[in-house]
Structures are given as structure tokens and as C-alpha cells.
Design a protein around this motif. Structure first.
Motif, short mmCIF file in Angstrom:
data_model
loop_
_atom_site.label_atom_id
_atom_site.label_comp_id
_atom_site.label_asym_id
_atom_site.label_seq_id
_atom_site.Cartn_x
_atom_site.Cartn_y
_atom_site.Cartn_z
N ASP A 91 0.83 -1.33 -0.30
CA ASP A 91 -0.14 -0.01 -0.43
C ASP A 91 0.75 1.75 0.19
OD1 ASP A 91 -2.19 -1.35 0.11
OD2 ASP A 91 -2.41 -1.47 2.52
N ARG A 92 1.93 1.41 0.30
CA ARG A 92 2.65 2.60 0.06
C ARG A 92 4.44 1.80 0.34
NH1 ARG A 92 5.53 6.17 4.28
NH2 ARG A 92 4.89 7.34 4.37
N ILE A 93 5.02 2.70 -1.13
CA ILE A 93 6.15 2.43 -1.55
C ILE A 93 7.35 4.02 -1.63
CG2 ILE A 93 7.49 1.78 -3.47
CD1 ILE A 93 5.43 0.06 -4.37
N VAL A 94 7.87 3.69 -0.88
CA VAL A 94 9.14 4.99 -0.70
C VAL A 94 10.47 4.40 -2.37
CG1 VAL A 94 11.25 5.89 0.65
CG2 VAL A 94 9.11 4.37 1.34
N VAL A 95 9.97 5.73 -3.48
CA VAL A 95 10.70 5.19 -4.35
C VAL A 95 12.07 6.36 -3.92
CG1 VAL A 95 10.37 5.72 -6.69
CG2 VAL A 95 8.54 4.91 -5.91
N VAL A 96 13.15 5.75 -4.57
CA VAL A 96 14.58 7.14 -5.05
C VAL A 96 14.56 6.51 -6.09
CG1 VAL A 96 16.97 7.06 -4.84
CG2 VAL A 96 15.64 5.54 -2.81
N ARG A 97 14.30 7.79 -6.88
CA ARG A 97 14.00 7.48 -8.21
C ARG A 97 16.05 9.06 -8.42
NH1 ARG A 97 10.13 7.86 -11.65
NH2 ARG A 97 9.93 8.90 -13.52
N ALA A 98 16.36 8.36 -9.54
CA ALA A 98 17.27 9.46 -9.58
C ALA A 98 17.65 10.55 -10.36
CB ALA A 98 18.96 8.32 -10.04
N ALA A 99 18.27 11.60 -11.05
CA ALA A 99 18.05 12.08 -11.65
C ALA A 99 17.71 11.51 -13.43
CB ALA A 99 18.69 13.03 -12.07
N ASP A 100 18.71 10.52 -14.14
CA ASP A 100 18.05 9.70 -15.83
C ASP A 100 17.21 8.45 -15.30
OD1 ASP A 100 19.83 8.45 -13.79
OD2 ASP A 100 21.47 7.61 -15.20
N ALA A 101 16.45 8.63 -14.03
CA ALA A 101 15.53 7.47 -14.42
C ALA A 101 14.50 7.11 -15.48
CB ALA A 101 14.61 7.47 -12.98
N ASP A 102 14.29 8.77 -16.63
CA ASP A 102 13.39 7.81 -17.13
C ASP A 102 14.46 8.08 -18.83
OD1 ASP A 102 10.85 8.63 -15.62
OD2 ASP A 102 11.68 10.99 -15.96
N ALA A 103 15.25 7.52 -18.74
CA ALA A 103 16.15 7.47 -19.64
C ALA A 103 16.43 6.01 -19.96
CB ALA A 103 17.94 7.35 -19.92
N SER A 104 16.25 5.28 -19.22
CA SER A 104 16.50 3.76 -18.88
C SER A 104 15.00 3.46 -19.75
CB SER A 104 16.38 3.26 -17.67
OG SER A 104 15.94 1.90 -17.61
N VAL A 105 15.43 2.63 -20.93
CA VAL A 105 13.75 1.51 -21.44
C VAL A 105 14.13 0.48 -21.26
CG1 VAL A 105 14.64 3.28 -23.38
CG2 VAL A 105 15.76 1.43 -23.52
N ASP A 106 14.45 -0.10 -20.04
CA ASP A 106 14.53 -1.29 -19.64
C ASP A 106 13.07 -1.89 -19.34
OD1 ASP A 106 15.15 -3.51 -16.92
OD2 ASP A 106 16.47 -4.22 -18.35
N ALA A 107 13.43 -3.42 -19.70
CA ALA A 107 11.35 -3.56 -19.35
C ALA A 107 11.83 -3.72 -17.85
CB ALA A 107 11.64 -4.89 -19.94
N ARG A 108 12.25 -4.27 -16.81
CA ARG A 108 11.69 -3.73 -15.48
C ARG A 108 11.65 -2.68 -15.30
NH1 ARG A 108 16.75 -7.32 -16.07
NH2 ARG A 108 16.26 -9.43 -15.06
N GLU A 109 12.89 -1.29 -15.50
CA GLU A 109 12.87 0.56 -14.72
C GLU A 109 10.92 0.28 -16.10
OE1 GLU A 109 14.29 0.87 -12.87
OE2 GLU A 109 15.46 -0.44 -13.27
N GLU A 110 10.67 -0.10 -17.48
CA GLU A 110 9.63 0.61 -17.82
C GLU A 110 8.15 -0.53 -16.45
OE1 GLU A 110 8.25 2.10 -20.05
OE2 GLU A 110 9.81 2.61 -20.99
N ALA A 111 7.98 -1.57 -16.27
CA ALA A 111 7.19 -1.65 -15.23
C ALA A 111 6.55 -1.39 -14.11
CB ALA A 111 7.48 -3.55 -15.08
N LYS A 112 8.54 -1.17 -13.37
CA LYS A 112 7.83 -0.01 -12.48
C LYS A 112 7.27 1.63 -12.85
CE LYS A 112 12.62 -1.12 -10.67
NZ LYS A 112 14.64 -1.18 -10.82
N ARG A 113 7.58 2.17 -13.58
CA ARG A 113 7.26 3.18 -13.80
C ARG A 113 5.71 2.84 -14.22
NH1 ARG A 113 12.20 4.92 -16.34
NH2 ARG A 113 11.78 4.07 -18.24
N ASP A 114 5.08 2.00 -15.15
CA ASP A 114 3.72 1.91 -15.35
C ASP A 114 3.03 2.12 -14.47
OD1 ASP A 114 1.56 1.06 -17.49
OD2 ASP A 114 1.41 -0.48 -16.25
N THR A 115 3.84 0.55 -13.43
CA THR A 115 2.52 0.16 -12.10
C THR A 115 2.51 1.02 -11.57
OG1 THR A 115 4.02 -1.93 -12.21
CG2 THR A 115 2.94 -1.47 -10.28
#
Length: 489
Positions: free
Chosen positions: A441-465
């Protein structure tokens, strides 16, 4: 009595140009001053604010974490990542075993290495242009902002700078000689520098140019070439193996802090044009200009194919700048017309160096602050919360102190960094990460400055969820990262 008046010149030329006469200056009090004053200044500046308010930045955090693993684990990790730094991690591991793992143990080797580099710069200036030029070059060197910065970092750059400095000194000393063992010492020093950081090999090109423009005898050039070939051969296995890890440089999307190099090169070349010529076997400008310009220039040329230029990779270029500035100050002192104006400019420059020197000793002087990130995660998280890193490689931002994340569940982690012999651990497949996220129900996210640059499937799944099932409750902006609390919709 001035330094010049108390000490004889280092070299005098005989009537036959091929046989320089060495004057016995080794026991002169001037030599002690020439070496000791820069060393003491470097140590003083290195110790000043060395803890940076007890903070650490990302690259230092990697050194800190890797050095606490045993030597076998360090080597195994190097097979997956950071092979180019394995020797430095191993050396730091030994120091941690003897003195304990802490900020001082992490950074003091760089302070001492830079002090050794300052001594080498001073001796180079003394041998090439006289005692006063050597003293001034040695004092200028630790004042350079880049030198002050990396004298206080738990990385290999200060050590590399010291080794290249002393290899350059060995080069100059060896010019009148052809002794096999003397050149073996030069080669061993350069090889150690290259094993600590591969781009130290670019200093070989600068040394070759120095010898060519100095028109040294062919036997001397041959002896140097043999030593240089030995360095390249010794480095080749590491270079070939580490080439497979070149993706670690993917964060470089263009020359990083190239302005320092360009300004230093312009200033240095201008100094060289003002300085008078000399009759020594090797002139100061013939050593300093190639050392200052060529390694950085070669790295910029290589960046036309793939970006690889980062100013700290060629930190040792500042050796050349310090030599040229020291020689210019010495030349100005000898010129009565320019002396007063030059010293007025010198005082103004020293005053201008105070603000950046103060700034370099703050956490804000680095591109991130892992200590602040860890503290923000600890403050934002509640026991049982989920923890997520965007992107996963930035798990290193909180790994320096496990207590910061101990109460949280890392939702993407399959195997931790130590057990997997990696830098940031191994993550679960994308679908499993998304499933685990939906259980919290609660997630602490550490988001680096270049996080959106990644096209890895895992990163896409994290952002989409996160986008579909959560919303932001609050965030903390930090240098290089944000810590965001996401709550289920």
C-alpha cells in the motif's frame, strides 16, 4: 638571501651540447624547501574539511562498499563490473583491514598521494627551470581546484596523478642516460598508474612527444620506446577484458566538465609562449605542454566515436599547468617591469580561489550525496513499506549504510550485491516486480535524475505500475535524486 642565490642550478650545459653536467644540489637546503613546502601545503589543504560534513557521494560509496568485501569477492565482482578499479578496491580493502573502514581511511590515501604528486612537480620544476620555479610550481599545484577536489576523494585519481608525476620525473632524469634498470623503473611506475586507471596510458603519448621535440639521442628514444611497449603489453589484458564492460560509461552523453581542460590548455599554452627558451637537454615547456594538452585532446578525439571524456580521467594534465604557471611566476620575478603587476595578479587569483575552495568542502560540491539520500529514505519509510529504485543500478545510493533501508522491503531485488558479486544486485523479472508492487500500500521510491532515460523492461514495469496503481503522497528533492512516497490509489 633568495632561493636562487642559496642553491646552484640543477643543470649546466657544457661546451659539448650532448653531455650536460650535473651539479650536486641534492644536499642543498633549497631542495628541502622546494619539496617540503608544497608537501605541507597539500597535506594542509587535503585535511581541511576532509569529512565534508560526514557525507559521501556515489562513486566514493562504490569504493567504500567494494573495499569492505574480501579480496576474492572484489575480484569476482570485477569480472562483472568495474574491473578497471579492482586494484584500487583491493588496496583500499587492505587499508580498511588495518585502519578500519571510515571516511578518513577512505580519503587519506588521496591526500598523501597528491602530496607526493606536489613533491614530484616541485622537483620537475627545479630540474627543468631552477629552484624558485620548482618551488612555485609545487605551491601552485595543490591550489588548483581540480587537485583540491580529488585530493579528498576515495577514488584512484590522486594516486594515478602521483604515479604519472613521478614517471615524468624519471623520464626527465633518464634523458642523459640509457641504463636498463632506470628505464625499467619508469616503465613499472607507468604500468602501475595504468592498472589503477587505464587512461593513464595517454601520458605515454605526451612523454613520446617530449622526447621527440627535445631531439634526444636515438638510443635514449629506443630505451623509452622499449619501456613504453612494456607498459602497453602489461596493460593489454586488462584493457581487453574491461572493454566488455564499456556499458558502464553509458552515462557519459558528452564531454563532462571539458571547460576546465580547455581553459587550462589555453592558459598553459599562453604561458609557454611567454617563457624564454633554454639550453637544457629537456626544456620545461617540452615536458609541460604535451602533458597538459595531449592526454585530454586524445580523449576528446576518442569521444567523437564514443563519449569518454571526463575531466578526472586525465587529472594528471594539471601537472603541466602547474609547471608552466610556476615557471611564468619565476620569469616574472626576474623581470623588474612585470614583477609588481604579476604579483598583484597572483594575489587577486589567490583571493578568487577562496570561494571555490570553500565550496569544494561541502556536500553540494559533488553530483550527488548518498548520505542525504539514505537519511531521506530512513525518514520517509515506515516499517513494512516497500522500497523501489528507479533505475535499479542506483541501489548504490543507499547501500553505504544498510540501516537506512533495513525496515523496508526491496521490491525488485532477487539477489543482493554481495551474494551476486555485482555492484547493485540482481533484480527480478519485470512481471514479478509489478506483482510485488501491487501487494504493498505504500512504497518509498528513490528516483535518480536520469531514471527516465532507461528503456529496460524492468524500469518500464516499475514506472507503469506506479502510474496505474499509486499516487505521490510527498517527496524530498536532493542533489542527483528524489525520494518519493507513493501510496496506493
Amino acid at each position: 638571501m633568495s632561493v636562487d642565490e642559496r642553491a646552484p642550478a640543477v643543470l649546466t650545459t657544457a661546451t659539448a651540447p650532448a653531455a650536460p653536467v650535473l651539479v650536486p644540489w641534492r644536499r642543498s637546503p633549497a631542495r628541502t624547501v622546494v619539496v617540503l613546502a608544497p608537501v605541507l601545503l597539500t597535506v594542509a589543504l587535503g585535511l581541511w574539511g576532509i569529512r565534508r560534513r560526514n557525507t559521501m557521494w556515489g562513486d566514493e560509496s562504490v569504493t567504500y562498499q567494494l573495499a569492505r568485501r574480501d579480496l576474492g569477492q572484489i575480484w569476482d565482482t570485477g569480472q562483472h563490473a568495474d574491473l578497471v578499479h579492482v586494484l584500487h578496491y583491493a588496496l583500499t580493502h587492505v587499508l580498511f583491514e588495518v585502519f578500519g573502514a571510515g571516511l578518513l581511511t577512505l580519503r587519506l590515501p588521496s591526500v598523501l598521494a597528491m602530496a607526493a604528486a606536489a613533491a614530484g612537480v616541485a622537483l620537475l620544476g627545479l630540474r627543468l627551470a631552477g629552484p624558485r620555479a620548482g618551488l612555485l610550481a609545487g605551491l601552485v599545484f595543490p591550489l588548483l581546484p581540480q587537485v583540491q577536489k580529488y585530493a579528498q576523494e576515495g577514488r584512484s585519481y590522486a594516486m594515478v596523478c602521483a604515479l604519472v608525476t613521478w614517471a615524468t620525473y624519471a623520464l626527465v632524469v633518464n634523458v642523459p642516460r640509457r641504463g636498463r634498470w632506470r628505464w625499467a623503473g619508469y616503465g613499472a611506475t607507468m604500468l602501475l598508474a595504468c592498472l589503477l586507471h587505464e587512461f593513464a596510458v595517454l601520458a605515454l603519448a605526451a612523454h613520446g612527444v617530449t622526447l621527440l621535440v627535445s631531439r634526444v639521442p636515438r638510443p635514449v628514444l629506443t630505451a623509452w620506446a622499449a619501456a613504453a611497449a612494456g607498459v602497453v603489453a602489461g596493460l593489454l589484458p586488462l584493457a581487453l577484458r574491461s572493454a566488455g564492460q564499456s556499458q558502464q560509461l553509458s552515462w557519459i552523453d558528452g564531454p563532462v566538465r571539458v571547460q576546465h581542460f580547455l581553459v587550462a590548455a589555453v592558459v598553459g599554452v599562453a604561458c609557454a609562449l611567454v617563457l624564454p627558451g633554454g639550453r637544457r637537454p629537456v626544456r620545461l615547456a617540452a615536458v609541460a605542454v604535451p602533458t597538459l594538452v595531449l592526454p585530454g585532446l586524445l580523449l576528446l578525439v576518442a569521444s567523437l566515436v564514443r563519449p569518454v571524456f571526463v575531466d578526472r580521467y586525465v587529472l594528471y594534465c594539471d601537472i603541466g599547468l602547474a609547471l608552466l604557471l610556476g615557471a611564468l611566476l619565476d620569469h616574472a620575478h626576474r623581470s623588474r617591469r612585470a614583477s609588481r603587476a604579476t604579483w598583484a595578479v597572483t594575489v587577486a587569483v589567490l583571493a578568487a580561489l577562496v570561494p571555490p575552495s570553500l565550496a569544494l568542502r561541502t556536500p553540494e560540491s559533488r553530483s550527488d550525496d548518498v548520505t542525504a539520500v539514505g537519511a531521506a529514505v530512513r525518514e520517509a519509510g515506515r516499517p513494512g513499506d516497500g522500497l523501489l529504485f528507479l533505475a535499479g543500478r542506483h541501489r548504490l545510493l543507499t547501500a553505504a549504510d544498510p540501516a537506512d533501508t533495513r525496515a523496508l522491503t526491496d521490491l525488485a531485488l532477487a539477489r543482493d550485491a554481495v551474494s551476486s558479486d555485482t555492484l547493485a544486485g540482481v533484480e527480478l523479472p519485470a512481471a514479478e516486480i509489478a506483482d510485488r508492487m501491487r501487494d504493498f500500500d505504500r512504497i518509498v521510491v528513490v528516483r535518480a535524475a536520469d531514471a527516465d532515460a532507461s528503456v529496460d523492461a524492468r524500469e518500464e514495469a516499475k514506472r507503469d505500475t506506479l502510474r496505474r496503481h499509486f499516487h505521490e503522497e510527498g517527496s524530498t528533492a536532493l542533489k542527483g535524486a528524489r525520494v518519493i512516497v507513493h501510496v496506493r490509489n
